[in-house]
Motif scaffolding. Structure first.
Motif, PDB file in Angstrom:
ATOM      1  N   SER A 148       0.625  -1.059  -0.035  1.00 35.26           N
ATOM      2  CA  SER A 148       0.153   0.162  -0.050  1.00 35.26           C
ATOM      3  C   SER A 148       0.815   1.316   0.107  1.00 35.26           C
ATOM      4  CB  SER A 148      -0.820   0.072   1.336  1.00 35.26           C
ATOM      5  OG  SER A 148       0.004   0.236   2.323  1.00 35.26           O
ATOM      6  N   LEU A 149       0.257   2.473  -0.461  1.00 36.66           N
ATOM      7  CA  LEU A 149       1.078   3.728  -0.505  1.00 36.66           C
ATOM      8  C   LEU A 149       1.609   4.074   0.862  1.00 36.66           C
ATOM      9  CD1 LEU A 149       1.953   6.037  -2.005  1.00 36.66           C
ATOM     10  CD2 LEU A 149      -0.313   7.142  -1.442  1.00 36.66           C
ATOM     11  N   PRO A 150       0.906   4.098   2.044  1.00 38.26           N
ATOM     12  CA  PRO A 150       1.604   4.449   3.325  1.00 38.26           C
ATOM     13  C   PRO A 150       2.725   3.418   3.583  1.00 38.26           C
ATOM     14  CG  PRO A 150      -0.690   4.591   3.314  1.00 38.26           C
ATOM     15  CD  PRO A 150      -0.416   3.655   2.088  1.00 38.26           C
ATOM     16  N   VAL A 151       2.632   2.109   3.437  1.00 36.09           N
ATOM     17  CA  VAL A 151       3.572   1.313   3.589  1.00 36.09           C
ATOM     18  C   VAL A 151       4.744   1.569   2.631  1.00 36.09           C
ATOM     19  CG1 VAL A 151       4.418  -1.229   3.409  1.00 36.09           C
ATOM     20  CG2 VAL A 151       2.106  -0.706   4.329  1.00 36.09           C
ATOM     21  N   SER A 180      10.398   3.257   1.985  1.00 31.29           N
ATOM     22  CA  SER A 180      11.280   4.463   1.459  1.00 31.29           C
ATOM     23  C   SER A 180      11.937   5.342   2.228  1.00 31.29           C
ATOM     24  CB  SER A 180      10.470   5.135   0.289  1.00 31.29           C
ATOM     25  OG  SER A 180       9.780   4.322  -0.673  1.00 31.29           O
ATOM     26  N   LEU A 181      11.216   5.742   3.341  1.00 31.45           N
ATOM     27  CA  LEU A 181      11.978   6.562   4.399  1.00 31.45           C
ATOM     28  C   LEU A 181      12.994   6.017   5.136  1.00 31.45           C
ATOM     29  CD1 LEU A 181       8.778   8.769   5.399  1.00 31.45           C
ATOM     30  CD2 LEU A 181      10.874   9.682   4.190  1.00 31.45           C
ATOM     31  N   CYS A 182      12.665   4.945   5.397  1.00 35.48           N
ATOM     32  CA  CYS A 182      13.615   3.980   6.230  1.00 35.48           C
ATOM     33  C   CYS A 182      14.917   3.735   5.458  1.00 35.48           C
ATOM     34  CB  CYS A 182      12.971   2.545   6.627  1.00 35.48           C
ATOM     35  SG  CYS A 182      11.825   2.928   8.139  1.00 35.48           S
ATOM     36  N   TRP A 183      14.498   3.229   4.216  1.00 32.67           N
ATOM     37  CA  TRP A 183      15.674   3.038   3.300  1.00 32.67           C
ATOM     38  C   TRP A 183      16.400   4.232   3.004  1.00 32.67           C
ATOM     39  CZ3 TRP A 183      16.314   5.342  -1.634  1.00 32.67           C
ATOM     40  CH2 TRP A 183      17.444   4.886  -2.539  1.00 32.67           C
TER      41      TRP A 183
END
Length: 496
Positions: free
Chosen positions: A479-482, A487-490
């Motif tokens: 899903s988009l939130p996931v 992506s932020l963690c990456w």
């Protein structure tokens, strides 16, 4: 008439008034100047472009907080300290013997022809020889590993060295503390290295209990307020135990009740694998411990190893590979890439944290494209969920090129095993993520042994049979939130 003294006082008052009137601007200019100087330092000294860019951005966008963070976490003072102490220490059989051995072609008789490129690469990177006559036995989980280690402590007659990231003070931890204390009391030279941060995972601290029993303990870069510790991000993640230079233990396992997987009443159970080692390579493992002891204490300690006791324990060819921020080269990263590039049939990887550098990603993709069976086994439940999220964001690159990726069901699997074809294995403490390969001090064993590889590959296949395979469509279907979270963690993966 105004005296010279009065003129000087008046001038100082004028200067002081000007400084007070312009103090805010002076502070702003000084902060900006320091921020730019620190950014230039990061530009010139950081080996990874992403890390350099990140630190430059933090220093310039968030002064003076960014400067303070860089001072605390960004400057590698360990290598300078280590060089002053002569660390790392090389065994007598270091570079000259390796170079001569390669030039004379003697290496051709040590391992099968297909593995010579890997051997030559590690020879030239590590400055340590490949040693024959070793035996390496896997020990699955604490139920198998801990009794063997405790027996080795109890049977030690001359000396016992232990280095670990975490030594808990629960039931199992206290059994180790008692065994170490009893050995010291009967005259065994016992020395323990505990990581200065890992020790705080359990209270009371294991080092405190050991010191009460007069066991010599060294803490690796412990956090301090006076003087302020500025190396808190650099941790000793090595797991080493040596008993009388005869038997060694290494792997990924810390010491604590969590590793007793059969006891379902234990919270946070962890599956892991450790290894018992006999043979000449134990001498190399011991040398790593002694170099770390000298770094922690500033005191060199004599090497006890007795080659006569460690000759011909088996058929495995082994060498230690040490890596850490004190090294000139990313030794382990280069060896992993070289091993994947040399693979002909299969590459099997088990790791709890998977955030490989772009060089290793490229090597894995290339291996898969040329027909090598590349499979990666990860835990579905991770004790550091943000690392799993960051990993999920980059798996598409591998899945797109035919690499197969599986998730093991709980409990959390902390094992680290790297297999190439049917003869080559890398085992030890290192994960495949930036922290392990760039910030932590790690030690692994490079093992050329068909029987060990066969055993570990069978364990891998059994784990695969209980695991679920992920796919490119599943990754794309998040899903988009996931996807935003991952992506932020990456984005922050170089610092996780």
């Amino acid at each position: 008439m105004i005296s010279n003294g009065q003129s000087i006082i008046n001038l100082l008052l004028i200067v002081w008034a000007w400084l007070v009137d312009h103090l805010a601007w002076i502070v702003v200019v000084l902060i900006a100047l320091v921020s730019w100087l620190v950014a230039v330092h990061a530009l010139l000294n950081k080996r990874d472009s992403r890390a350099a860019l990140g630190w430059i951005a933090v220093c310039l966008m968030f002064p003076p907080v960014g400067v303070l963070l860089y001072f605390l976490f960004g400057i590698n003072r360990v290598r300078t300290h280590g060089l002053l102490l002569g660390w790392p220490l090389l065994p007598a059989s270091g570079r000259p013997e390796n170079k001569l051995r390669i030039e004379e072609g003697i290496i051709d008789h040590l391992v099968p022809e297909a593995y010579i490129p890997i051997t030559v690469l590690a020879d030239r990177i590590t400055d340590l020889p490949l040693l024959s006559g070793n035996s390496v036995k896997p020990l699955q989980n604490g139920e198998t590993a801990f009794p063997s280690m405790l027996a080795a402590i109890e049977n030690a007659q001359k000396y016992l060295y232990l280095s670990t990231y975490i030594l808990e003070t629960n039931t199992i931890g206290r059994r180790f503390i008692k065994a170490l204390s009893d050995a010291a009391h009967r005259g065994v030279d016992v020395r323990v290295i505990l990581d200065g941060v890992g020790e705080y995972y359990s209270l009371p601290r294991a080092g405190t209990l050991l010191k009460r029993n007069r066991v010599p303990v060294a803490r690796f870069l412990p956090p301090k307020l006076m003087p302020l510790s500025v190396s808190i991000n650099l941790r000793n993640h090595r797991k080493i135990m040596i008993s009388d230079g005869r038997v060694g233990y290494t792997g990924g396992m810390n010491i604590g009740d969590r590793y007793l997987v059969d006891d379902r009443s234990t919270s946070g159970r962890v599956e892991d694998i450790h290894f018992r080692v006999f043979g000449p390579v134990v001498t190399q493992m011991e040398q790593v411990f002694l170099a770390d002891w000298q770094f922690c204490t500033g005191v060199a300690f004599p090497h006890h190893g007795n080659r006569e006791e460690t000759v011909k324990a088996g058929d495995a060819f082994c060498r230690t590979i040490v890596d850490g921020p004190n090294e000139d080269l990313d030794k382990l990263s280069m060896i992993l890439v070289g091993a994947v590039a040399a693979a002909r049939h299969r590459v099997l990887i088990t790791t709890p944290y998977f955030l490989p550098a772009k060089e290793l990603i490229g090597a894995l993709k290339a291996a898969s494209l040329r027909g090598v069976d590349v499979r990666i086994l990860l835990p579905s439940k991770n004790n550091l969920p943000y690392v799993k999220w960051a990993s999920d964001n980059m798996l598409w690159e591998l899945l797109q090129r035919g690499v197969r990726i599986y998730y093991q069901p709980p409990p959390f699997v902390h094992s680290k095993v790297f297999l190439v074809d049917d003869f080559y294995s890398i085992i030890g403490s290192a994960n495949i993520d930036p922290r392990s390969l760039r910030l932590n001090f790690e030690m692994v064993l490079e093992v050329f042994d068909q029987s060990l590889n066969f055993d570990l590959a069978n364990r891998f296949e059994r784990a695969i049979s209980k695991s679920s395979e992920t796919t490119l469509s599943r990754m794309d279907g998040r899903s988009l939130p996931v996807r935003i979270r991952d992506s932020l963690c990456w984005l922050f993966s170089p610092y996780l």
